[in-house]
Design a protein around this motif. Structure first.
Motif, mmCIF file in Angstrom:
data_model
loop_
_atom_site.group_PDB
_atom_site.id
_atom_site.type_symbol
_atom_site.label_atom_id
_atom_site.label_comp_id
_atom_site.label_asym_id
_atom_site.label_seq_id
_atom_site.Cartn_x
_atom_site.Cartn_y
_atom_site.Cartn_z
ATOM 1 N N ASP A 1 -0.790 29.094 5.397
ATOM 2 C CA ASP A 1 -1.765 30.020 6.226
ATOM 3 C C ASP A 1 -2.476 31.060 5.148
ATOM 4 N N ILE A 2 -2.545 30.614 4.100
ATOM 5 C CA ILE A 2 -3.625 31.489 3.186
ATOM 6 C C ILE A 2 -4.976 31.303 3.355
ATOM 7 N N ASP A 3 -5.876 32.177 3.532
ATOM 8 C CA ASP A 3 -7.134 32.193 3.642
ATOM 9 C C ASP A 3 -7.895 30.888 2.658
ATOM 10 N N HIS A 4 -8.789 30.295 2.976
ATOM 11 C CA HIS A 4 -9.251 29.293 2.271
ATOM 12 C C HIS A 4 -9.756 29.467 0.843
ATOM 13 N N ALA A 5 -10.426 30.642 0.874
ATOM 14 C CA ALA A 5 -11.111 31.123 -0.387
ATOM 15 C C ALA A 5 -9.981 31.695 -1.360
ATOM 16 N N ARG A 6 -9.068 32.283 -0.624
ATOM 17 C CA ARG A 6 -7.824 32.787 -1.485
ATOM 18 C C ARG A 6 -7.047 31.744 -2.133
ATOM 19 N N THR A 7 -7.068 30.633 -1.686
ATOM 20 C CA THR A 7 -6.189 29.510 -2.317
ATOM 21 C C THR A 7 -7.155 29.118 -3.426
ATOM 22 N N LEU A 8 -8.530 28.850 -3.378
ATOM 23 C CA LEU A 8 -9.506 28.599 -4.231
ATOM 24 C C LEU A 8 -9.262 29.262 -5.451
ATOM 25 N N ALA A 9 -9.294 30.777 -5.362
ATOM 26 C CA ALA A 9 -9.251 31.804 -6.307
ATOM 27 C C ALA A 9 -7.983 31.604 -7.163
ATOM 28 N N VAL A 10 -6.969 31.123 -6.540
ATOM 29 C CA VAL A 10 -5.552 30.947 -7.168
ATOM 30 C C VAL A 10 -5.672 29.720 -7.953
ATOM 31 N N VAL A 11 -6.166 28.452 -7.489
ATOM 32 C CA VAL A 11 -6.078 27.304 -8.216
ATOM 33 C C VAL A 11 -7.160 27.110 -9.238
ATOM 34 N N LEU A 12 -8.388 27.415 -9.109
ATOM 35 C CA LEU A 12 -9.432 27.246 -10.189
ATOM 36 C C LEU A 12 -8.983 27.699 -11.429
ATOM 37 N N PRO A 13 -8.809 29.107 -11.620
ATOM 38 C CA PRO A 13 -8.573 29.399 -13.199
ATOM 39 C C PRO A 13 -7.542 28.596 -13.715
#
Length: 385
Positions: free
Chosen positions: A276-288
């Motif tokens: 249940d982590i905000d979608h955008a915040r999961t993207l910020a974790v995974v992308l780098p």
């Protein structure tokens, strides 16, 4: 550049005081279901404007579509629409409400179990109710595309679907409706639009010169205005540029005729569904972490990204690539969005859970080269700890 077809029938009505145009955009004899998320549209007066513009039309409301729209909630709306024999949908909200409305539009006339729409990724949709949107949160671009992502709570399954029948007929974009949004949602919107652009740009060269320059312009715009939209929440021009950039980031133009990645999204979806982590915040974790581990396969475009977007011209190729990835991470952090799993109290056990879900959902060959195996997904998540 590869062969492509581009089709986008959504009419955009952009600017202040445009909600009144609903009277011309919605058929006069429509029986309307207005779909909402929380109470913000009611509290800030947007819903009242919508209902005033709809005039004497029969209007019903459905409130409660979640930030990650759930199949269970959406099916409640489907049953209401069927029972009342409503024939036009109006989404008032952000990407989640619009995504949910797309599913509802397809599910109402669907013959069989509507969850099959998701398991077939939208390929089995034969018809859909017409709908429009009043956008209140710039982020996903759902207001001008034919895709959506829906979660089944019972199984913690989050799946995307696409079909040309679920393009909105129109979308009203009034930047002033974003003035009262919480800082967290605006920050999420900036990062969401940024990663949408990256997923269609940071792949491998395909001689899509127009698409590349277009994507680079969007990225530079988001970098420039990102911190400013947080600092100046009442600045109309900043909010207008954010809203239009987010729409352009996923309306099909920059991805036409070029390879696309989307592995960051697929991994991120599982993090959202499970934790249940905000979608955008999961993207910020995974992308780098993904860019770091896959830098060799993305070398040429990463160097272009470093040069054109971040203006990094000195040092070795490896140094410029590393610096560009670090600047990307710093940008997310500057928006107040953390970029490590540990920031969300997640450790190695969470990685096992995500990999199990990716395997269960067939997400075993992701990325522009379909070379992001489960092992590489695990490495990416481990690097993101």
């Amino acid at each position: 550049m590869t062969n492509f077809e581009f089709f986008n029938p959504t009419k955009i009505v952009f600017g202040t005081n445009t909600i009144a145009q609903l009277d011309q955009l919605v058929p006069a004899n429509a029986r309307v279901m207005v779909l909402l998320g929380g109470e913000s549209a009611r509290k800030n007066g947007t819903l009242a404007e919508v209902k005033a513009a709809l005039g004497a039309r029969e209007v019903h409301e459905f409130n409660g579509i979640e930030p990650n729209p759930s199949y269970e909630t959406l099916m409640q709306a489907v049953e209401m629409i069927r029972a009342e024999k409503l024939d036009f949908l109006l989404a008032v909200g952000g990407g989640s409400v619009i995504d949910g409305t797309k599913f509802i539009a397809a599910a109402v006339p669907f013959v069989g179990e509507p969850w099959d729409i998701l398991t077939h990724f939208g390929g089995n949709i034969q018809s859909a109710l017409p709908f429009g949107t009043v956008l209140t949160l710039p982020a996903t671009g759902s207001e001008m595309n034919h895709g959506a992502v829906i979660t089944q709570k019972a199984t913690q399954t989050k799946l995307p679907f696409m079909n040309p029948l679920v393009f909105p007929q129109f979308s009203i974009l009034d930047p002033s409706k974003t003035f009262t949004l919480p800082e967290r949602q605006i920050a999420n919107g900036v990062v969401d639009a940024f990663v949408h652009t990256i997923e269609q740009y940071l792949t491998y060269p395909a001689n899509g010169m127009v698409q590349d320059r277009y994507a680079e312009g969007l990225l530079q715009t988001l970098i420039e205005i990102g911190p400013k939209v947080l600092a100046k929440p009442q600045d109309y021009d900043l909010r207008a540029n954010l809203m239009w950039a987010a729409t352009q980031a996923l309306n099909g133009l920059i991805g036409a005729g070029v390879p696309q990645d989307w592995s960051t999204h697929m991994i991120g979806h599982e993090l959202t569904a499970l934790f249940d982590i905000d979608h955008a915040r999961t993207l910020a974790v995974v992308l780098p972490a993904s860019l770091m581990l896959r830098s060799e396969s993305k070398r040429e475009k990463l160097l272009q990204y470093a040069d054109r977007v971040w203006h990094l011209h000195h040092g070795s190729e490896d140094e410029r690539i590393a610096a560009a990835i670090e600047k990307t991470r710093d940008f997310f952090e500057a928006m107040g969005i953390k970029t490590k799993l540990s920031d969300y109290d997640l450790g190695p056990a969470a990685i096992d859970a995500v990999i199990a879900q990716l395997a269960a959902h067939g997400m075993t060959q992701l990325g522009e080269r379909q070379d992001v195996t489960l092992e590489i997904s695990r490495d990416i998540l481990t690097a993101a700890l």
